[in-house]
Design a protein around this motif. Sequence first.
Motif, PDB file in Angstrom:
ATOM      1  N   ALA A  48      47.275  30.249 -26.335  1.00 12.65           N
ATOM      2  CA  ALA A  48      47.314  28.915 -26.940  1.00 12.65           C
ATOM      3  C   ALA A  48      46.187  28.739 -27.960  1.00 12.65           C
ATOM      4  CB  ALA A  48      47.236  27.863 -25.835  1.00 12.65           C
ATOM      5  N   GLY A  77      42.668  30.010 -27.138  1.00 13.47           N
ATOM      6  CA  GLY A  77      42.663  31.206 -26.317  1.00 13.47           C
ATOM      7  C   GLY A  77      42.386  32.454 -27.137  1.00 13.47           C
ATOM      8  N   TRP A 111      42.359  33.718 -19.148  1.00 13.61           N
ATOM      9  CA  TRP A 111      42.901  32.360 -19.062  1.00 13.61           C
ATOM     10  C   TRP A 111      44.185  32.272 -18.223  1.00 13.61           C
ATOM     11  CZ3 TRP A 111      47.641  32.401 -21.471  1.00 13.61           C
ATOM     12  CH2 TRP A 111      47.839  33.390 -22.432  1.00 13.61           C
ATOM     13  N   ARG A 169      37.525  18.379 -30.196  1.00 16.35           N
ATOM     14  CA  ARG A 169      37.846  18.850 -28.843  1.00 16.35           C
ATOM     15  C   ARG A 169      37.927  17.686 -27.864  1.00 16.35           C
ATOM     16  NH1 ARG A 169      40.485  23.149 -26.594  1.00 16.35           N
ATOM     17  NH2 ARG A 169      39.436  23.955 -24.740  1.00 16.35           N
ATOM     18  N   ARG A 222      45.053  16.259 -20.742  1.00 18.51           N
ATOM     19  CA  ARG A 222      45.002  15.808 -19.358  1.00 18.51           C
ATOM     20  C   ARG A 222      45.802  14.511 -19.228  1.00 18.51           C
ATOM     21  NH1 ARG A 222      41.825  20.250 -17.267  1.00 18.51           N
ATOM     22  NH2 ARG A 222      41.864  19.115 -15.306  1.00 18.51           N
ATOM     23  N   ARG A 265      39.755  10.676 -11.223  1.00 17.66           N
ATOM     24  CA  ARG A 265      38.526  11.490 -11.187  1.00 17.66           C
ATOM     25  C   ARG A 265      37.293  10.707 -11.589  1.00 17.66           C
ATOM     26  NH1 ARG A 265      39.088  17.376 -14.011  1.00 17.66           N
ATOM     27  NH2 ARG A 265      36.908  17.563 -13.376  1.00 17.66           N
ATOM     28  N   GLN A 271      27.250   7.412 -15.108  1.00 18.43           N
ATOM     29  CA  GLN A 271      26.350   8.388 -14.483  1.00 18.43           C
ATOM     30  C   GLN A 271      24.888   7.913 -14.542  1.00 18.43           C
ATOM     31  OE1 GLN A 271      28.908  12.407 -15.580  1.00 18.43           O
ATOM     32  NE2 GLN A 271      27.021  11.993 -16.710  1.00 18.43           N
ATOM     33  N   ALA A 309      31.166   8.703 -16.990  1.00 15.16           N
ATOM     34  CA  ALA A 309      31.458  10.037 -16.458  1.00 15.16           C
ATOM     35  C   ALA A 309      32.534  10.733 -17.286  1.00 15.16           C
ATOM     36  CB  ALA A 309      31.887   9.928 -14.994  1.00 15.16           C
ATOM     37  N   SER A 327      31.028  12.005 -20.449  1.00 16.05           N
ATOM     38  CA  SER A 327      30.197  13.186 -20.156  1.00 16.05           C
ATOM     39  C   SER A 327      31.074  14.431 -19.977  1.00 16.05           C
ATOM     40  CB  SER A 327      29.385  12.900 -18.889  1.00 16.05           C
ATOM     41  OG  SER A 327      28.797  14.073 -18.394  1.00 16.05           O
ATOM     42  N   TYR A 328      32.175  14.247 -19.268  1.00 14.82           N
ATOM     43  CA  TYR A 328      33.127  15.353 -19.058  1.00 14.82           C
ATOM     44  C   TYR A 328      33.674  15.846 -20.404  1.00 14.82           C
ATOM     45  CZ  TYR A 328      37.789  17.254 -17.790  1.00 14.82           C
ATOM     46  OH  TYR A 328      38.919  18.021 -17.664  1.00 14.82           O
ATOM     47  N   HIS A 343      31.077  17.720 -22.299  1.00 15.35           N
ATOM     48  CA  HIS A 343      30.883  19.070 -21.739  1.00 15.35           C
ATOM     49  C   HIS A 343      31.914  20.035 -22.325  1.00 15.35           C
ATOM     50  CE1 HIS A 343      29.805  22.109 -18.771  1.00 15.35           C
ATOM     51  NE2 HIS A 343      31.095  22.273 -18.517  1.00 15.35           N
ATOM     52  N   HIS A 344      33.168  19.629 -22.343  1.00 15.06           N
ATOM     53  CA  HIS A 344      34.192  20.510 -22.914  1.00 15.06           C
ATOM     54  C   HIS A 344      33.988  20.701 -24.420  1.00 15.06           C
ATOM     55  CE1 HIS A 344      36.667  21.677 -19.582  1.00 15.06           C
ATOM     56  NE2 HIS A 344      36.612  20.457 -19.092  1.00 15.06           N
ATOM     57  N   LYS A 386      31.199  23.247 -24.915  1.00 12.23           N
ATOM     58  CA  LYS A 386      31.634  24.617 -24.610  1.00 12.23           C
ATOM     59  C   LYS A 386      32.493  25.179 -25.737  1.00 12.23           C
ATOM     60  CE  LYS A 386      32.566  25.971 -20.394  1.00 12.23           C
ATOM     61  NZ  LYS A 386      33.060  26.097 -19.012  1.00 12.23           N
TER      62      LYS A 386
HETATM   63  C1  ACO Z   1      45.590  30.172 -23.531  1.00 15.75           C
HETATM   64  C2  ACO Z   1      44.547  29.237 -23.567  1.00 15.75           C
HETATM   65  O1  ACO Z   1      44.813  28.109 -23.612  1.00 15.75           O
HETATM   66  S1  ACO Z   1      43.008  29.767 -23.522  1.00 15.75           S
HETATM   67  C3  ACO Z   1      42.056  28.396 -23.516  1.00 15.75           C
HETATM   68  C4  ACO Z   1      41.940  27.864 -22.143  1.00 15.75           C
HETATM   69  N1  ACO Z   1      40.607  27.547 -21.860  1.00 15.75           N
HETATM   70  C5  ACO Z   1      40.132  26.423 -22.288  1.00 15.75           C
HETATM   71  O2  ACO Z   1      40.768  25.613 -22.866  1.00 15.75           O
HETATM   72  C6  ACO Z   1      38.693  26.271 -21.975  1.00 15.75           C
HETATM   73  C7  ACO Z   1      38.378  24.816 -21.695  1.00 15.75           C
HETATM   74  N2  ACO Z   1      38.648  24.511 -20.307  1.00 15.75           N
HETATM   75  C8  ACO Z   1      39.667  23.759 -19.955  1.00 15.75           C
HETATM   76  O3  ACO Z   1      40.364  23.261 -20.783  1.00 15.75           O
HETATM   77  C9  ACO Z   1      39.859  23.565 -18.499  1.00 15.75           C
HETATM   78  O4  ACO Z   1      38.657  23.818 -17.885  1.00 15.75           O
HETATM   79  C10 ACO Z   1      40.921  24.468 -17.876  1.00 15.75           C
HETATM   80  C11 ACO Z   1      42.274  23.997 -18.323  1.00 15.75           C
HETATM   81  C12 ACO Z   1      40.748  25.912 -18.282  1.00 15.75           C
HETATM   82  C13 ACO Z   1      40.765  24.382 -16.353  1.00 15.75           C
HETATM   83  O5  ACO Z   1      40.804  23.057 -15.951  1.00 15.75           O
HETATM   84  P1  ACO Z   1      40.060  22.561 -14.651  1.00 15.75           P
HETATM   85  O6  ACO Z   1      39.901  23.669 -13.682  1.00 15.75           O
HETATM   86  O7  ACO Z   1      40.773  21.330 -14.232  1.00 15.75           O
HETATM   87  O8  ACO Z   1      38.616  22.230 -15.187  1.00 15.75           O
HETATM   88  P2  ACO Z   1      38.072  20.803 -15.682  1.00 15.75           P
HETATM   89  O9  ACO Z   1      38.812  20.314 -16.853  1.00 15.75           O
HETATM   90  O10 ACO Z   1      37.978  19.891 -14.510  1.00 15.75           O
HETATM   91  O11 ACO Z   1      36.596  21.143 -16.164  1.00 15.75           O
HETATM   92  C14 ACO Z   1      35.613  21.575 -15.283  1.00 15.75           C
HETATM   93  C15 ACO Z   1      34.283  21.542 -15.998  1.00 15.75           C
HETATM   94  O12 ACO Z   1      33.963  20.178 -16.296  1.00 15.75           O
HETATM   95  C16 ACO Z   1      32.643  19.919 -15.802  1.00 15.75           C
HETATM   96  N3  ACO Z   1      32.556  18.509 -15.457  1.00 15.75           N
HETATM   97  C17 ACO Z   1      33.265  17.835 -14.544  1.00 15.75           C
HETATM   98  N4  ACO Z   1      32.875  16.553 -14.536  1.00 15.75           N
HETATM   99  C18 ACO Z   1      31.905  16.425 -15.441  1.00 15.75           C
HETATM  100  C19 ACO Z   1      31.094  15.332 -15.874  1.00 15.75           C
HETATM  101  N5  ACO Z   1      31.214  14.111 -15.383  1.00 15.75           N
HETATM  102  N6  ACO Z   1      30.197  15.563 -16.849  1.00 15.75           N
HETATM  103  C20 ACO Z   1      30.046  16.795 -17.382  1.00 15.75           C
HETATM  104  N7  ACO Z   1      30.785  17.868 -17.006  1.00 15.75           N
HETATM  105  C21 ACO Z   1      31.696  17.665 -16.035  1.00 15.75           C
HETATM  106  C22 ACO Z   1      32.486  20.817 -14.596  1.00 15.75           C
HETATM  107  O13 ACO Z   1      31.142  20.997 -14.272  1.00 15.75           O
HETATM  108  C23 ACO Z   1      33.155  22.076 -15.109  1.00 15.75           C
HETATM  109  O14 ACO Z   1      32.259  22.743 -15.941  1.00 15.75           O
HETATM  110  P3  ACO Z   1      32.406  24.349 -16.190  1.00 15.75           P
HETATM  111  O15 ACO Z   1      33.824  24.596 -16.619  1.00 15.75           O
HETATM  112  O16 ACO Z   1      31.444  24.624 -17.306  1.00 15.75           O
HETATM  113  O17 ACO Z   1      32.085  25.024 -14.909  1.00 15.75           O
END
Ligand code: ACO
Length: 360
Positions: A71, A74, A91, A225, A233, A241, A247, A253, A256-257, A260-261, A264
């Motif tokens: 995707a 990715g 992934w 992003r 989502r 959630r 926070q 929250a 912040s989430y 974070h994404h 990254k």
């Molecule tokens: C084919 C492809 O699509 S490849 C690309 C796929 N990968 C990505 O898109 C990477 C980005 N990540 C994501 O989109 C998602 O994490 C997924 C889809 C991969 C997995 O989803 P989930 O397991 O539900 O993870 P979620 O979205 O809850 O994110 C968890 C992260 O948020 C962080 N988080 C949760 N709540 C908070 C908050 N309140 N403040 C800050 N960070 C937070 C967690 O600490 C965790 O961090 P980490 O990933 O650095 O360990």
Amino acid sequence: MSGVRDAVASRTPPRTGGWREGDPAGDRLFLDLDGPVRLERGGVLPGVRVAYETWGALAPDGANAVLVEHALTGDSHVTGPAGPGHPTPGWWASLVGPGAPLDTDRFFVVCANVLGGCQGTTGPSSAAPDGRPWGGRFPEVTVGDQVRVEAALADALGVRRWAAVVGGSMGGMRVLEWAVALPDRVAGLFFLASGAAVTADQLGTQTTQQAAVRADPGTGLGIARRIAHLTYRSALELEERFGTTVQDDGRFAVASYLEHHADKLVARFDPGSYVVLTEAMNTWDVGRSRGGVEAALARVTARAVVAGVDSDRLYPLELQQRVADALGVPLHVVSSPYGHDGFLIEADAVGALVRGLLGT
Ligand SMILES: CC(=O)SCCNC(=O)CCNC(=O)[C@H](O)C(C)(C)COP(=O)(O)OP(=O)(O)OC[C@H]1O[C@@H](n2cnc3c(N)ncnc32)[C@H](O)[C@@H]1OP(=O)(O)O
Ligand SMILES: N[C@@H](CCO)C(=O)O
């Protein structure tokens, strides 16, 4: 595009192994196309490199190959830990391996970084002929261009016909393009959480994300992003959630989430690629120059599995229903609270569908 096929004819890479570019922990392979790639929208790309990974072994008759399509952000790293050339762990990690849905004891699994990307395949961060990064000069590429480059890779690998082409989201677009543009080269397809043509809603969010990146590539990519991740989502999941929690650091929250994404992605992705790839999605229409979506899909001869995620607000089930109807197959619905990202998270349900397609 015969130029691409001609270009690779003289440079067949080994089927296993290959040279590695500053990538000690990685297993990426690279294919360099000798000739220029002539693009659907009129541009020309010289010196195209394709980064790819493989798992399993190609059968002597070449009939056991499966192409996995990634995707938007990715890369070729479907499975395995993060490392140089692989900023994130695989992934779809649990889908590939011995005994897994994409069973590497039986299938030769291939995944390539998409044309326009930033994990080894030529994209805006690659060097242009003048030695400087292409940046904003990178020509417009389409899903059709991306698939034609992948066809050159298939040629070079000795894969005349894929046992299956599988993918979700932007990867699903390349799945359909393969099956329509090159039907005799696709025996099976798995189309997941995607659409046959871009929608106004997708155009709205993608052009807004592009505007953020163009305004300021650094902070803009993070804002893009955050906007995008909201569409990945479901509202219900976010409500349950995060609610309206604030926070200790004073941030909501949910904000912040999203930050974070955003952080990254900014650390691992090129803003130029983000614009180029979202633009390819903006112009996506499998029915272009083919008499429309249904006429295009009538060309498909592959055995098809079509699926969507019930809480996906970006690629809602109607989009996959249209494809299923045109292909004359049932629509499989993955039940998930995670919205569009369910295509990545619901690995068990997705894996079961892949097993159904491949008989694994
Ligand atoms: C084919 C492809 O699509 S490849 C690309 C796929 N990968 C990505 O898109 C990477 C980005 N990540 C994501 O989109 C998602 O994490 C997924 C889809 C991969 C997995 O989803 P989930 O397991 O539900 O993870 P979620 O979205 O809850 O994110 C968890 C992260 O948020 C962080 N988080 C949760 N709540 C908070 C908050 N309140 N403040 C800050 N960070 C937070 C967690 O600490 C965790 O961090 P980490 O990933 O650095 O360990
Ligand atoms: N998380 C996915 C969503 C897009 O399908 C990605 O970044 O590629």
